[in-house]
Design an enzyme around this catalytic site. Structure first.
Site, PDB file in Angstrom:
ATOM      1  N   HIS A  73       0.749   5.826  -0.948  1.00 31.28           N
ATOM      2  CA  HIS A  73       0.041   7.029  -1.388  1.00 31.28           C
ATOM      3  C   HIS A  73       0.892   7.711  -2.459  1.00 31.28           C
ATOM      4  O   HIS A  73       1.006   8.940  -2.474  1.00 31.28           O
ATOM      5  CB  HIS A  73      -0.175   8.000  -0.219  1.00 31.28           C
ATOM      6  N   HIS A  80      -7.807   7.994  -1.884  1.00 29.04           N
ATOM      7  CA  HIS A  80      -6.878   7.428  -0.920  1.00 29.04           C
ATOM      8  C   HIS A  80      -5.502   7.140  -1.531  1.00 29.04           C
ATOM      9  O   HIS A  80      -4.579   7.944  -1.395  1.00 29.04           O
ATOM     10  CB  HIS A  80      -7.526   6.169  -0.310  1.00 29.04           C
ATOM     11  N   HIS A 127       0.846  -1.194   0.000  1.00 31.83           N
ATOM     12  CA  HIS A 127       0.000   0.000   0.000  1.00 31.83           C
ATOM     13  C   HIS A 127       0.879   1.241   0.000  1.00 31.83           C
ATOM     14  O   HIS A 127       1.836   1.310   0.782  1.00 31.83           O
ATOM     15  CB  HIS A 127      -0.897  -0.006   1.236  1.00 31.83           C
ATOM     16  N   ASP A 179       1.349  -4.828 -20.726  1.00 30.53           N
ATOM     17  CA  ASP A 179       2.228  -5.887 -20.226  1.00 30.53           C
ATOM     18  C   ASP A 179       1.932  -6.214 -18.766  1.00 30.53           C
ATOM     19  O   ASP A 179       1.714  -7.369 -18.393  1.00 30.53           O
ATOM     20  CB  ASP A 179       3.695  -5.420 -20.276  1.00 30.53           C
ATOM     21  N   TYR A 234       8.125 -13.356 -21.772  1.00 31.33           N
ATOM     22  CA  TYR A 234       9.179 -12.371 -21.566  1.00 31.33           C
ATOM     23  C   TYR A 234      10.121 -12.761 -20.421  1.00 31.33           C
ATOM     24  O   TYR A 234       9.714 -13.380 -19.456  1.00 31.33           O
ATOM     25  CB  TYR A 234       8.532 -11.025 -21.244  1.00 31.33           C
TER      26      TYR A 234
HETATM   27 ZN   LIG Z   1      -3.312   4.748   3.068  1.00 31.83          ZN
END
Ligand SMILES: [Zn+2]
Length: 215
Positions: free
Chosen positions: A92, A155, A90, A115, A209
């Site tokens: 930002h 977010h 995760h 791809d 690939y």
């Molecule tokens: Zn966050």
């Protein structure tokens, strides 16, 4: 897995995906209903294998001296519902989060996107932290796409992979294409790639690939 997850956080910093402590990597412990995740609020240069946190798939702390990342419930939900996923990231990151702030999917207008993502990078719903709503939004949105990345509206980015390194790669590539497509938009409307070509590019990249190695 503690070492892998601790080390991979340096990649978030190296590629400029995070400010302060706002980004995290986790990795499923193979064969166990457990995963390793970043401790909450610890700066990236203080992360060690020892201060990583182990949680169960309900997000409960199993082992560690620190509280787990505040995003642990979202990671746990993904591991509970997507058994093939071995890593979650995760961030930002700036350009990807700018698309998320507008609630706009990133259109597939680059061969590198075809791809890696096999189409657009989709947007998931607005969701507040604190329960399963972020995890539900991630899983529901990814179910309809080949993309390993989802932009959660207002977010930021969540990515998945077969292992934590693959999820980190998806986060790096997501920010890269978010930036390029944003720049393209400043000068006009980017040209879409025909779906049949997207399919061919995706298939080649995913299956042919690179160095052939046993998977
Ligand atoms: Zn966050």
């Amino acid at each position: 897995m503690r070492t892998t997850v601790a080390t991979l956080h340096a990649e978030l910093v190296r590629y400029g995906l995070v400010a302060w402590t706002a980004g995290n990597v986790s990795g499923r412990i193979p064969g166990e209903d457990l995963f390793v995740i970043k401790p909450s609020g610890v700066s990236y240069d203080e992360l060690t294998p020892e201060n990583m946190v182990v949680c169960d798939l309900d997000g409960n702390l199993v082992e560690g001296d620190h509280a787990p990342s505040s995003d642990t419930a979202a990671h746990a939900y993904v591991y509970r519902h997507l058994p093939e996923v071995g890593g979650v990231v995760h961030t930002h990151s700036t350009y990807a989060s700018a698309w998320a702030a507008r609630g706009e999917p990133i259109p597939c207008v680059l061969t590198a996107m075809a791809d890696e993502f096999g189409g657009e990078i989709p947007v998931g719903p607005f969701a507040l932290i604190g329960d399963d709503s972020i995890g539900q939004g991630i899983v529901a949105t990814l179910a309809g796409h080949r993309s390993p990345a989802v932009l959660m509206q207002n977010h930021g980015v969540f990515t998945i992979g077969k292992d934590p390194k693959a999820a980190v790669k998806a986060a790096v590539m997501c920010e890269d294409v978010a930036r390029t497509v944003h720049v393209a938009r400043q000068l006009g409307e980017p040209l879409p790639i025909k779906p049949e070509y997207v399919d061919r590019l995706y298939d080649r990249y995913q299956n042919v690939y690179g160095q052939r190695s046993p998977r």
